[in-house]
Design a protein around this motif. Structure first.
Motif, PDB file in Angstrom:
ATOM      1  N   SER A   1       4.318   3.107   7.615  1.00 21.01           N
ATOM      2  CA  SER A   1       3.515   2.590   8.528  1.00 21.01           C
ATOM      3  C   SER A   1       2.019   3.023   8.514  1.00 21.01           C
ATOM      4  O   SER A   1       0.964   2.632   8.388  1.00 21.01           O
ATOM      5  CB  SER A   1       3.805   2.310   9.864  1.00 21.01           C
ATOM      6  N   GLY A   2       2.174   4.649   8.457  1.00 19.87           N
ATOM      7  CA  GLY A   2       0.823   5.334   8.242  1.00 19.87           C
ATOM      8  C   GLY A   2       0.095   5.012   7.195  1.00 19.87           C
ATOM      9  O   GLY A   2      -1.143   4.918   7.060  1.00 19.87           O
ATOM     10  N   ILE A   3       0.766   4.856   5.867  1.00 20.86           N
ATOM     11  CA  ILE A   3       0.022   4.615   4.771  1.00 20.86           C
ATOM     12  C   ILE A   3      -0.512   3.536   4.623  1.00 20.86           C
ATOM     13  O   ILE A   3      -1.866   3.134   4.307  1.00 20.86           O
ATOM     14  CB  ILE A   3       1.137   4.680   3.625  1.00 20.86           C
ATOM     15  N   LEU A   4       0.008   2.535   5.208  1.00 26.69           N
ATOM     16  CA  LEU A   4      -0.332   1.110   5.283  1.00 26.69           C
ATOM     17  C   LEU A   4      -1.837   0.867   6.389  1.00 26.69           C
ATOM     18  O   LEU A   4      -2.826   0.227   6.001  1.00 26.69           O
ATOM     19  CB  LEU A   4       0.551   0.064   5.645  1.00 26.69           C
ATOM     20  N   LYS A   5      -1.636   1.484   7.477  1.00 22.96           N
ATOM     21  CA  LYS A   5      -2.523   1.276   8.464  1.00 22.96           C
ATOM     22  C   LYS A   5      -4.035   2.282   8.132  1.00 22.96           C
ATOM     23  O   LYS A   5      -5.004   1.781   8.379  1.00 22.96           O
ATOM     24  CB  LYS A   5      -2.102   2.031   9.790  1.00 22.96           C
ATOM     25  N   ALA A   6      -3.725   3.284   7.436  1.00 21.74           N
ATOM     26  CA  ALA A   6      -4.812   4.054   6.683  1.00 21.74           C
ATOM     27  C   ALA A   6      -5.500   3.418   5.383  1.00 21.74           C
ATOM     28  O   ALA A   6      -6.505   3.844   4.761  1.00 21.74           O
ATOM     29  CB  ALA A   6      -4.572   5.494   6.614  1.00 21.74           C
ATOM     30  N   GLU A   7      -4.713   2.509   5.036  1.00 22.09           N
ATOM     31  CA  GLU A   7      -5.068   1.821   3.812  1.00 22.09           C
ATOM     32  C   GLU A   7      -5.133   2.977   2.436  1.00 22.09           C
ATOM     33  O   GLU A   7      -6.223   2.574   1.704  1.00 22.09           O
ATOM     34  CB  GLU A   7      -6.420   1.103   3.782  1.00 22.09           C
ATOM     35  N   ILE A   8      -4.236   3.927   2.451  1.00 25.57           N
ATOM     36  CA  ILE A   8      -4.125   4.735   1.299  1.00 25.57           C
ATOM     37  C   ILE A   8      -3.509   4.045   0.045  1.00 25.57           C
ATOM     38  O   ILE A   8      -4.139   4.180  -1.128  1.00 25.57           O
ATOM     39  CB  ILE A   8      -3.221   5.887   1.767  1.00 25.57           C
ATOM     40  N   ILE A   9      -2.642   3.405   0.131  1.00 24.49           N
ATOM     41  CA  ILE A   9      -2.160   2.649  -0.964  1.00 24.49           C
ATOM     42  C   ILE A   9      -1.975   1.132  -0.343  1.00 24.49           C
ATOM     43  O   ILE A   9      -1.299   0.895   0.689  1.00 24.49           O
ATOM     44  CB  ILE A   9      -0.690   3.329  -1.369  1.00 24.49           C
ATOM     45  N   LYS A  10      -2.146   0.394  -1.276  1.00 23.33           N
ATOM     46  CA  LYS A  10      -1.911  -1.177  -1.176  1.00 23.33           C
ATOM     47  C   LYS A  10      -0.396  -1.514  -0.892  1.00 23.33           C
ATOM     48  O   LYS A  10       0.250  -0.961  -2.069  1.00 23.33           O
ATOM     49  CB  LYS A  10      -2.461  -2.137  -2.077  1.00 23.33           C
ATOM     50  N   ALA A  11      -0.180  -2.222  -0.215  1.00 23.82           N
ATOM     51  CA  ALA A  11       1.490  -2.798   0.082  1.00 23.82           C
ATOM     52  C   ALA A  11       2.036  -3.393  -0.945  1.00 23.82           C
ATOM     53  O   ALA A  11       2.995  -2.985  -1.523  1.00 23.82           O
ATOM     54  CB  ALA A  11       1.218  -3.847   1.283  1.00 23.82           C
ATOM     55  N   LYS A  12       1.221  -4.020  -1.857  1.00 22.53           N
ATOM     56  CA  LYS A  12       1.805  -4.596  -3.235  1.00 22.53           C
ATOM     57  C   LYS A  12       2.095  -3.479  -4.145  1.00 22.53           C
ATOM     58  O   LYS A  12       2.813  -3.867  -5.013  1.00 22.53           O
ATOM     59  CB  LYS A  12       0.655  -5.510  -3.849  1.00 22.53           C
ATOM     60  N   ASN A  13       1.669  -2.138  -4.175  1.00 25.10           N
ATOM     61  CA  ASN A  13       1.902  -1.103  -5.034  1.00 25.10           C
ATOM     62  C   ASN A  13       3.026  -0.193  -4.432  1.00 25.10           C
ATOM     63  O   ASN A  13       3.147   0.941  -4.799  1.00 25.10           O
ATOM     64  CB  ASN A  13       0.598  -0.586  -5.115  1.00 25.10           C
TER      65      ASN A  13
ATOM     66  N   PHE B   1       5.012  -5.099   7.131  1.00 21.95           N
ATOM     67  CA  PHE B   1       5.643  -4.803   5.941  1.00 21.95           C
ATOM     68  C   PHE B   1       5.883  -6.024   5.077  1.00 21.95           C
ATOM     69  O   PHE B   1       6.801  -6.074   3.934  1.00 21.95           O
ATOM     70  CB  PHE B   1       6.990  -4.052   6.300  1.00 21.95           C
ATOM     71  N   SER B   2       5.155  -6.983   5.185  1.00 26.75           N
ATOM     72  CA  SER B   2       5.347  -8.467   4.395  1.00 26.75           C
ATOM     73  C   SER B   2       5.332  -8.327   3.068  1.00 26.75           C
ATOM     74  O   SER B   2       6.087  -8.853   2.187  1.00 26.75           O
ATOM     75  CB  SER B   2       4.611  -9.496   4.860  1.00 26.75           C
ATOM     76  N   GLU B   3       4.447  -7.584   2.628  1.00 24.04           N
ATOM     77  CA  GLU B   3       4.156  -7.417   0.968  1.00 24.04           C
ATOM     78  C   GLU B   3       4.681  -6.019   0.403  1.00 24.04           C
ATOM     79  O   GLU B   3       4.435  -6.015  -0.826  1.00 24.04           O
ATOM     80  CB  GLU B   3       2.424  -7.260   0.968  1.00 24.04           C
TER      81      GLU B   3
END
Length: 267
Positions: free
Chosen positions: A17-29, A48-50
């Motif tokens: 969740s932290g990674i996604l919210k901070a946009e550190i790594i894209k969900a698709k990766n 977490f859909s992607e």
């Protein structure tokens, strides 16, 4: 750059969740491996859909550059056996309590990049404290990314590996000790006539505010305590009762015992 997370328990989900919210790594990766969630509705949430979810640890590791091992120390050896042939050239990040770099290195080559992290459960509310130790082969840009990840849900500090058991006993186990203290404060409020709801809010905010005073003021906790303890007042009477009942000693023993248990888990 692709990331694999092995284990989607509370910690794994908080890190994700932290990674996604901070946009550190894209969900698709990002690919996550957890048998429990592979066939569930875990991905139905927008957050977490992607994310790619699999029950196959090896599949997750093959496609990743960085691997976060968010599993319990009791099963870390089974996971390492499973992925060792596919993770040699990856950056390995382990949050398994007590499991040393030396132990993890047995499954890889001598120059494999391994990072030990000891986070705590307040990462679930983005107020975590994570201690990090890097093996010598980890490069500066890799350190920067890992720090960015763990700073996305709290604070980080770099320590020597020899300090990790102490960290585990203090900040790793510490939240549980704090919760007991908050519960005890609230119980005391109820004893003196407050409703449970009001007592719990008073207790929790008091602990939160006290912690922020320590962090933001730069003053030693003893100085802050003295600011509250007026001569012959209510607070010093309560402090005397805590001292009489070995409050400090009990806390020190609790952290010491938790740290020693961390040492045992690492053997």
């Amino acid at each position: 750059m692709k990331l694999a997370i092995i284990g989607l328990g509370n910690m794994g989900q908080a890190i994700l969740s932290g990674i996604l919210k901070a946009e550190i790594i894209k969900a698709k990766n990002i690919i996550a491996a957890d048998k429990k969630f592979a066939d569930s509705n875990f991905k139905d949430t927008d957050e977490f859909s992607e994310i790619t979810i699999t029950a196959d640890n090896q599949k997750a590791v093959k496609e990743a550059d960085y691997i976060i091992l968010a599993v319990k120390p009791q099963i870390i050896h089974f996971v390492m056996e499973d992925i060792k042939d596919f993770a040699q050239s990856k950056v390995i990040i382990s949050i398994a309590a007590g499991v040393k770099i030396k132990t993890l290195s047995q499954y890889f080559t001598a120059d494999t990049k391994i990072i030990r992290v000891m986070p705590n459960t307040p990462v679930l509310v983005a107020e975590g404290m994570s201690a990090l130790y890097y093996s010598p082969s980890v490069e500066a840009d890799e350190k920067a990314l890992v720090e960015k990840i763990f700073n996305s849900f709290g604070e980080t500090i770099e320590v020597e590996e020899s300090d990790m058991d102490a960290v585990t006993g203090l900040s790793g186990s510490g939240p549980a000790f704090v919760y007991i203290f908050i519960e005890a404060l609230a119980d005391a409020g109820v004893l003196k006539g407050l409703t449970r709801e009001k007592a719990l809010k008073l207790a929790a905010q008091t602990v939160k505010g006290g912690a922020e005073m320590v962090l933001s003021s730069g003053n030693h906790p003893a100085e802050l305590k003295d600011m509250v303890t007026s001569p012959a007042g209510t607070t010093i009477a309560g402090v005397a009762e805590l001292e009489q009942n070995s409050f400090r000693s009990a806390v020190i023993r609790a952290v010491k015992t938790a740290a020693e248990r961390s040492e045992e888990l690492g053997k």
